[in-house]
Motif scaffolding. Structure first.
Motif, PDB file in Angstrom:
ATOM      1  N   THR A 109      19.861  32.961  24.357  1.00 48.27           N
ATOM      2  CA  THR A 109      21.021  33.419  24.173  1.00 48.27           C
ATOM      3  C   THR A 109      21.616  33.721  22.705  1.00 48.27           C
ATOM      4  OG1 THR A 109      21.859  32.227  25.904  1.00 48.27           O
ATOM      5  CG2 THR A 109      23.624  33.141  24.424  1.00 48.27           C
ATOM      6  N   ALA A 110      21.056  32.922  21.697  1.00 46.41           N
ATOM      7  CA  ALA A 110      21.107  33.304  20.375  1.00 46.41           C
ATOM      8  C   ALA A 110      20.532  34.502  19.837  1.00 46.41           C
ATOM      9  CB  ALA A 110      20.557  31.860  19.445  1.00 46.41           C
ATOM     10  N   MET A 111      19.334  34.657  20.495  1.00 51.69           N
ATOM     11  CA  MET A 111      18.602  35.994  20.075  1.00 51.69           C
ATOM     12  C   MET A 111      19.262  37.153  20.393  1.00 51.69           C
ATOM     13  SD  MET A 111      14.332  35.274  20.632  1.00 51.69           S
ATOM     14  CE  MET A 111      13.253  34.829  19.219  1.00 51.69           C
ATOM     15  N   VAL A 112      20.102  37.160  21.473  1.00 48.91           N
ATOM     16  CA  VAL A 112      20.623  38.368  22.077  1.00 48.91           C
ATOM     17  C   VAL A 112      21.724  38.646  21.298  1.00 48.91           C
ATOM     18  CG1 VAL A 112      21.970  39.192  23.951  1.00 48.91           C
ATOM     19  CG2 VAL A 112      19.961  38.246  24.355  1.00 48.91           C
ATOM     20  N   ILE A 113      22.368  37.705  20.800  1.00 48.89           N
ATOM     21  CA  ILE A 113      23.726  37.817  20.182  1.00 48.89           C
ATOM     22  C   ILE A 113      23.619  37.618  18.592  1.00 48.89           C
ATOM     23  CG2 ILE A 113      25.222  37.027  22.075  1.00 48.89           C
ATOM     24  CD1 ILE A 113      25.536  34.165  20.582  1.00 48.89           C
ATOM     25  N   ALA A 114      22.704  37.318  18.130  1.00 46.73           N
ATOM     26  CA  ALA A 114      22.284  37.164  16.623  1.00 46.73           C
ATOM     27  C   ALA A 114      21.227  37.810  16.239  1.00 46.73           C
ATOM     28  CB  ALA A 114      22.516  35.631  15.972  1.00 46.73           C
ATOM     29  N   PRO A 115      21.074  37.943  14.722  1.00 47.97           N
ATOM     30  CA  PRO A 115      19.691  38.555  14.432  1.00 47.97           C
ATOM     31  C   PRO A 115      18.585  37.638  14.650  1.00 47.97           C
ATOM     32  CG  PRO A 115      21.262  38.383  12.478  1.00 47.97           C
ATOM     33  CD  PRO A 115      21.816  37.672  13.633  1.00 47.97           C
ATOM     34  N   VAL A 116      17.512  38.497  15.137  1.00 43.10           N
ATOM     35  CA  VAL A 116      16.176  37.779  15.675  1.00 43.10           C
ATOM     36  C   VAL A 116      15.443  36.644  14.714  1.00 43.10           C
ATOM     37  CG1 VAL A 116      13.704  38.039  16.547  1.00 43.10           C
ATOM     38  CG2 VAL A 116      15.714  39.576  17.585  1.00 43.10           C
ATOM     39  N   ILE A 117      15.296  37.408  13.372  1.00 41.96           N
ATOM     40  CA  ILE A 117      14.624  36.583  12.324  1.00 41.96           C
ATOM     41  C   ILE A 117      15.401  35.278  11.981  1.00 41.96           C
ATOM     42  CG2 ILE A 117      13.895  36.660  10.021  1.00 41.96           C
ATOM     43  CD1 ILE A 117      13.350  39.546  10.339  1.00 41.96           C
ATOM     44  N   ARG A 118      16.646  35.434  11.818  1.00 49.43           N
ATOM     45  CA  ARG A 118      17.443  34.332  11.389  1.00 49.43           C
ATOM     46  C   ARG A 118      17.367  33.178  12.543  1.00 49.43           C
ATOM     47  NH1 ARG A 118      23.336  35.211   8.987  1.00 49.43           N
ATOM     48  NH2 ARG A 118      23.778  34.776  10.995  1.00 49.43           N
ATOM     49  N   VAL A 119      17.622  33.631  13.570  1.00 48.06           N
ATOM     50  CA  VAL A 119      17.676  32.682  14.854  1.00 48.06           C
ATOM     51  C   VAL A 119      16.245  32.057  15.047  1.00 48.06           C
ATOM     52  CG1 VAL A 119      17.558  32.553  17.516  1.00 48.06           C
ATOM     53  CG2 VAL A 119      19.474  33.769  16.277  1.00 48.06           C
ATOM     54  N   THR A 120      15.340  32.554  14.764  1.00 47.16           N
ATOM     55  CA  THR A 120      13.824  32.308  14.821  1.00 47.16           C
ATOM     56  C   THR A 120      13.742  31.067  13.732  1.00 47.16           C
ATOM     57  OG1 THR A 120      13.133  34.240  15.739  1.00 47.16           O
ATOM     58  CG2 THR A 120      11.263  32.729  15.010  1.00 47.16           C
ATOM     59  N   MET A 121      13.973  31.488  12.604  1.00 52.96           N
ATOM     60  CA  MET A 121      13.899  30.534  11.492  1.00 52.96           C
ATOM     61  C   MET A 121      14.954  29.234  11.707  1.00 52.96           C
ATOM     62  SD  MET A 121      11.714  32.044   9.930  1.00 52.96           S
ATOM     63  CE  MET A 121      11.130  32.971  11.244  1.00 52.96           C
ATOM     64  N   GLU A 122      15.980  29.362  12.255  1.00 55.02           N
ATOM     65  CA  GLU A 122      16.992  28.215  12.474  1.00 55.02           C
ATOM     66  C   GLU A 122      16.205  27.372  13.451  1.00 55.02           C
ATOM     67  OE1 GLU A 122      21.093  30.299  11.247  1.00 55.02           O
ATOM     68  OE2 GLU A 122      20.282  30.360  12.951  1.00 55.02           O
ATOM     69  N   PHE A 123      15.576  28.113  14.453  1.00 56.83           N
ATOM     70  CA  PHE A 123      15.203  26.874  15.507  1.00 56.83           C
ATOM     71  C   PHE A 123      14.201  26.278  14.870  1.00 56.83           C
ATOM     72  CE2 PHE A 123      11.763  26.508  18.471  1.00 56.83           C
ATOM     73  CZ  PHE A 123      12.173  25.818  19.789  1.00 56.83           C
TER      74      PHE A 123
END
Length: 292
Positions: free
Chosen positions: A90-104
């Protein structure tokens, strides 16, 4: 198990884990493509994670596996990793891919803490250096972002961080109960991903559920991407997580962060990479090598 054999087993698990996690680096692609084809919001997450159940359920029935014979550990692992997947997707759909991946991938911190407290994992200097290197690389990738990745901290960031914590608990459970049936834990994982994704879809995008005709249109994309690529990679990651401690698992899975960062940079014009981000990506790769 003799030390030499165990060392070989761990090296094999580490290599397979890096390869399996790398497949996840392209996970955002079919989700964004389904959005483009008219599957709004996070309903694509629900459908994408539903497809592997169409493979797993008949396989479990054919093998005569009773899902409720001993559900405790498998259910715990499936719930933690499944909700993590739903939140992350869900985060990948509503937020920037790169930042979501890094935060995960701050999951490296949570996994190391859980491994020490719950599994009595021993921390040596190499592991400490690996964690520091990986987190420093992630830090550079985050602070060096430009364009859309500079948007304000929002609900997508909360979901990304929470998914990392939940996945860390799930990975610890895999190591704690290594004898759990892989098919069963995978089934629960995708089931809880569908349930979590449905809740997020209803809450964030009410009234946008796709029509059956829309689902049929994206079925080939969703089935090939999830049942034939995501499902095998999940099972590889689950198997390797039984062999390796959670902290090391989290570091090696940073190969996903590298693939996601590069692919998003190449295919999403709004998510360009700065020199600082490329430096961070190189350090993440170094951390993967150190952790292997």
């Amino acid at each position: 198990m003799p030390p030499v054999v165990e060392a070989q087993r761990q090296r094999r698990a580490a290599l397979l884990l890096v390869l399996g996690a790398s497949v996840w680096g392209l996970y955002w692609l079919p989700l964004r493509e389904m959005n483009r084809l008219g599957i709004e919001g996070t309903w694509g997450v629900v459908f994408f994670n539903f497809c592997p159940l169409l493979v797993l359920l008949p396989l479990l029935m054919w093998k005569g596996v009773n899902l409720w014979a001993r559900p405790g550990p498998a259910l715990f692992i499936g719930a933690m990793t499944g909700v993590a997947m739903g939140a992350y997707s869900t985060a990948m759909v509503i937020a920037p891919v790169i930042r979501v991946t890094m935060e995960f991938y701050l999951t490296a911190v949570w996994s190391t803490i859980i491994g020490v407290l719950w599994l009595s994992e021993q921390i040596d200097l190499r592991r400490v250096a690996t964690v520091i290197a990986g987190l420093f690389g992630l830090f550079l990738l985050i602070v060096g972002a430009s364009g859309a990745a500079d948007s304000a901290f929002g609900f997508g960031d909360v979901l990304a961080l929470a998914s990392g914590v939940l996945w860390a608990f799930g990975a610890a459970g895999m190591k704690r109960w290594p004898s759990e049936n892989l098919l069963v834990t995978s089934f629960y994982q995708f089931l809880f991903a569908v349930l979590a994704g449905s809740i997020f879809a209803q809450a964030l995008f009410p009234g946008t559920a796709p029509a059956p005709a829309q689902l049929l249109e994206v079925l080939p994309l969703a089935f090939v991407g999830s049942a034939m690529l995501l499902l095998p990679s999940i099972m590889v990651i689950f198997w390797a997580s039984r062999v390796l401690f959670p902290g090391r698992v989290a570091i090696l899975m940073m190969s996903e962060a590298l693939v996601a960062t590069i692919s998003a940079t190449l295919l999403l014009p709004e998510e360009t990479m700065t020199l600082m981000q490329w430096t961070g990506a190189a350090i993440v790769l170094l951390a993967c090598l150190l952790g292997s």
